[in-house]
Design an enzyme around this catalytic site. Structure first.
Site, short mmCIF file in Angstrom:
data_model
loop_
_atom_site.label_atom_id
_atom_site.label_comp_id
_atom_site.label_asym_id
_atom_site.label_seq_id
_atom_site.Cartn_x
_atom_site.Cartn_y
_atom_site.Cartn_z
N HIS A 91 -9.02 8.69 9.61
CA HIS A 91 -8.14 7.94 8.71
C HIS A 91 -7.50 6.78 9.46
CE1 HIS A 91 -5.36 8.04 5.05
NE2 HIS A 91 -4.88 7.05 5.80
N HIS B 58 -6.67 2.17 8.94
CA HIS B 58 -6.68 1.01 8.05
C HIS B 58 -7.05 -0.23 8.87
CE1 HIS B 58 -4.65 2.88 4.47
NE2 HIS B 58 -4.29 3.75 5.42
N GLN C 184 -4.16 0.27 -2.73
CA GLN C 184 -2.85 0.37 -2.09
C GLN C 184 -1.69 0.28 -3.08
OE1 GLN C 184 -1.55 0.41 1.70
NE2 GLN C 184 -0.37 1.37 0.07
N HIS D 218 -4.93 9.21 -0.63
CA HIS D 218 -3.57 9.27 -0.10
C HIS D 218 -2.77 10.07 -1.12
CE1 HIS D 218 -4.92 6.03 2.47
NE2 HIS D 218 -3.71 5.81 2.96
N GLU E 100 2.19 11.31 -0.25
CA GLU E 100 2.74 10.81 1.01
C GLU E 100 4.20 10.39 0.77
OE1 GLU E 100 1.94 7.50 4.54
OE2 GLU E 100 0.85 7.36 2.64
N ASP F 57 -4.32 6.37 11.48
CA ASP F 57 -3.74 5.74 10.30
C ASP F 57 -3.52 4.25 10.50
OD1 ASP F 57 -2.80 5.44 7.75
OD2 ASP F 57 -0.94 6.52 8.05
#
Length: 411
Positions: free
Chosen positions: A55, A57, A150, A208, A211, A307
């Protein structure tokens, strides 16, 4: 190639490993080298499969401070800052930053990456850049791309169409962010949409999910139910699930039954979850982490990811999974000796299962010769001393080499 003098996965004994035609062909002690055979001196180091970052980005990497620093340290300010920064994205911008980060990750022993790429962008600029990079860097790393909304699917203009377009363009995994949708109904509806999208296009799922430090955020039970009822099962991954750290034990006990039935995977991101979590608490202050220890004990697959790497959500990060595991064992209280020894699995075998890499992953005769050699005799010492990855070997070819460090003391 003959890899000489290594401890394979914490074994006390030293072994040699022969590689022929890009595959492990023999594992034994005292293998006699062929004439002219390339020899890699493992120096009694630790040989394990390559790290998997399940995971990250890569579209946002190396943007910390652009256009401003996230001084509050909250997830929501990170999203706000990124929303501004992504307006200036270009193919070259994303490519240069992502490539620099990937090469650093390779130097730290990573060969498999699952990157979430923001598709709440009408031009899908970051996705285009990462798809090209995915192909151009196959010689050193395998990259799975998640179409990640997102700013939401239902809560963002044309969110559904952008998700569908991203999958048509070649994204490998369908993502989601139900807890960020405008309301609970949108969150549930977004999960139904993305599961259907994945089924129609034969894609994996990585969401996701929850979270947030909100014990009433219950999207995980919806996702697990859909995984179970559709038969998607372990093709589904729930990332973060930090709300689970706030669930009461009675509800969690009931939830675990469903989680085991659904066989879904979990990804925890200890560095960033510890940084972002509990931001709205005074005291007592929550850790902001999912129940890694309990999930693992229940036989539910959990892997670790970094992440964010120097972006609006995390100003730090170096692409090193030892940082992630180190924080993970502390924050999850997995600090028994055997737990520390085995903790490399959170960033190797467990990650490989999450990414569906198959039986070819691992140190075994017949498997593709992908491995790393760490400058330590076992993983306990590797983690404690933050040891270097001396060699990263892919299909029997050295793709990175770090010279053994030597410190001189004067007194």
């Amino acid at each position: 190639m003959l890899i000489h003098n290594v401890h394979i996965e914490n074994s006390a004994e030293l072994s040699d490993v022969r590689v022929e035609k890009g595959r492990f062909s023999r594992i034994d002690a005292g293998i006699v080298p062929y004439e002219g055979e390339e020899i890699v001196d493992g120096r009694e180091g630790l040989l394990i499969p390559p790290f998997v970052d399940s995971h990250v980005h890569l579209d946002a990497t190396l943007t910390a401070g652009q256009p401003e620093w996230n001084e509050t340290g909250t997830l929501f300010d990170g999203i706000r800052i990124w929303s501004t920064r992504k307006k200036s994205l270009s193919i070259d911008d994303v490519t240069e930053r992502a490539e620099a980060t990937i090469l650093k990750m390779v130097g730290h022993g990573i060969q498999y990456i699952r990157t979430h790429v923001d598709v709440t962008d009408s031009d899908l600029t970051a996705l285009r850049a990462l798809l090209a990079l995915q192909n151009n860097m196959r010689d050193v790393v395998d990259i799975q791309i998640v179409a990640f909304p997102q700013e939401g699917i239902l809560s963002f203009p044309n969110g559904k169409k952008l998700m569908e377009k991203a999958i048509d363009m070649g994204a490998d995994v369908v993502g989601g962010i139900p807890h960020y949708e405008f309301n609970r109904e949108y969150g549930s509806e977004s999960l139904h949409f993305l599961v259907d999208l994945a089924q129609r296009n034969d894609r994996l799922i990585d969401v996701h999910c929850d979270e947030i430090d909100d014990p009433d955020s219950r999207n995980l039970e919806v996702l697990a139910t859909l995984a179970y009822e559709t038969g998607m099962m372990d093709r589904v991954t729930a990332s973060h699930t930090t709300a689970m750290g706030s669930y009461n034990d009675a509800y969690t006990y009931k939830l675990f039954r469903l989680l085991k039935m659904s066989q879904i995977n979990f990804v925890s991101n200890p560095l960033v979850n510890m940084h972002l979590g509990g931001r709205f608490d005074t005291y007592p202050k929550r850790r902001g982490l999912t129940r890694v220890k309990e999930l693992d004990k229940a036989g539910i697959n959990v892997s670790f990811g970094e992440d964010d790497i120097q972006d609006p959500w995390n100003p730090l990060g170096d692409g090193n999974m030892l940082d992630v595991i180190h924080m993970g064992v502390y924050a999850s209280q997995l600090m028994g000796y055997s737990q520390i020894q085995d903790s490399y699995r959170f960033a190797t075998y467990n990650g490989a299962k999450t990414l569906h890499l198959g039986d070819d992953y691992g140190i075994a005769v017949g498997n593709t010769a992908n491995c790393i050699i760490i400058d330590a005799s076992d993983f306990f010492h590797a983690l404690n001393e933050h040891s270097s990855v001396l060699y990263n070997i892919r299909e029997g070819r050295i793709i990175s080499h770090t010279k053994k460090a030597k410190t001189e003391l004067f007194r």
